[in-house]
Design a protein around this motif. Structure first.
Motif, short mmCIF file in Angstrom:
data_model
loop_
_atom_site.label_atom_id
_atom_site.label_comp_id
_atom_site.label_asym_id
_atom_site.label_seq_id
_atom_site.Cartn_x
_atom_site.Cartn_y
_atom_site.Cartn_z
N SER A 86 14.02 -10.07 0.32
CA SER A 86 13.62 -8.84 0.99
C SER A 86 14.59 -7.71 0.71
CB SER A 86 13.52 -9.09 2.50
OG SER A 86 13.05 -7.95 3.15
N ALA A 115 5.61 -11.95 11.87
CA ALA A 115 6.15 -10.62 12.17
C ALA A 115 6.80 -10.02 10.92
CB ALA A 115 7.14 -10.68 13.31
N LYS A 116 7.62 -10.80 10.22
CA LYS A 116 8.26 -10.32 9.00
C LYS A 116 7.23 -10.12 7.88
CE LYS A 116 12.23 -9.75 7.88
NZ LYS A 116 12.93 -8.47 7.73
N GLN A 118 4.12 -9.18 8.32
CA GLN A 118 3.43 -7.93 8.62
C GLN A 118 4.30 -6.71 8.35
OE1 GLN A 118 2.11 -8.57 12.65
NE2 GLN A 118 0.13 -9.38 11.98
N SER A 119 5.56 -6.76 8.77
CA SER A 119 6.43 -5.59 8.57
C SER A 119 6.74 -5.37 7.08
CB SER A 119 7.72 -5.71 9.38
OG SER A 119 8.53 -6.77 8.92
N THR A 120 6.89 -6.44 6.33
CA THR A 120 7.15 -6.31 4.90
C THR A 120 5.92 -5.80 4.17
OG1 THR A 120 8.77 -8.11 5.07
CG2 THR A 120 8.05 -7.51 2.86
N ALA A 122 3.61 -3.95 5.55
CA ALA A 122 3.49 -2.53 5.95
C ALA A 122 4.41 -1.66 5.10
CB ALA A 122 3.81 -2.37 7.43
N ALA A 123 5.62 -2.15 4.82
CA ALA A 123 6.55 -1.40 3.97
C ALA A 123 5.99 -1.28 2.55
CB ALA A 123 7.92 -2.09 3.94
N SER A 126 3.15 1.30 2.72
CA SER A 126 3.72 2.63 2.92
C SER A 126 4.36 3.16 1.64
CB SER A 126 4.76 2.58 4.05
OG SER A 126 5.41 3.79 4.18
#
Length: 138
Positions: A86, A115-116, A118-120, A122-123, A126
């Motif tokens: 990451s 959770a990781k 989804q956030s990764t 999303a990054a 984005s």
């Protein structure tokens, strides 16, 4: 006519070797040969770790290792490897970053850290949305 220099040839050979090791570890895992899979993954990790962080395939190779470790039931090691993947993915060339981050996100999913994942992801999205095509194509 020579198309690639010695550095490119060595890198191509190393990528082929790592691809083969990844497939071998997965084959051993699928066959239930856990110890052999772990041995290959250890060698794979050592070789991938020796690459510079600027190597575009380093984070995807680490993500592949993490997926294999997670499938072997070693979630803790998988998440540890993904931490490095990451970090490296977040500093990949801007144009490559969305794909590399998405690859790492998929590995987080396999490792069970939604959770990781989804956030990764999303990054990754984005970053992709922020890319600007400097030269429109017809």
């Amino acid at each position: 006519m020579k198309t690639e220099g010695p550095i490119v040839a060595r890198m191509s050979e190393q990528i082929s070797r790592l691809d083969a090791m990844e497939a071998l570890a997965e084959g051993y895992r699928e066959a239930g040969l856990r110890e052999k899979a772990e041995t290959v993954l250890g060698e794979f990790h050592a070789q991938v770790s020796s690459l510079t962080d600027a190597t575009i395939l380093k984070a995807p190779f680490l993500a592949a290792e993490a997926r294999s470790r997670a499938r072997l039931g070693d979630r803790e090691s998988a998440l540890e490897v993904l931490s490095d993947a990451s970090r490296i993915a977040s500093s990949a060339y801007l144009v490559d970053r969305p794909a590399v981050l998405a690859n790492v996100a998929a590995a987080y999913h396999v490792a069970g850290d939604s959770a990781k994942a989804q956030s990764t992801l999303a990054a990754a999205i984005s970053t992709a949305e922020g890319l600007v095509n400097a030269r429109p194509r017809a």
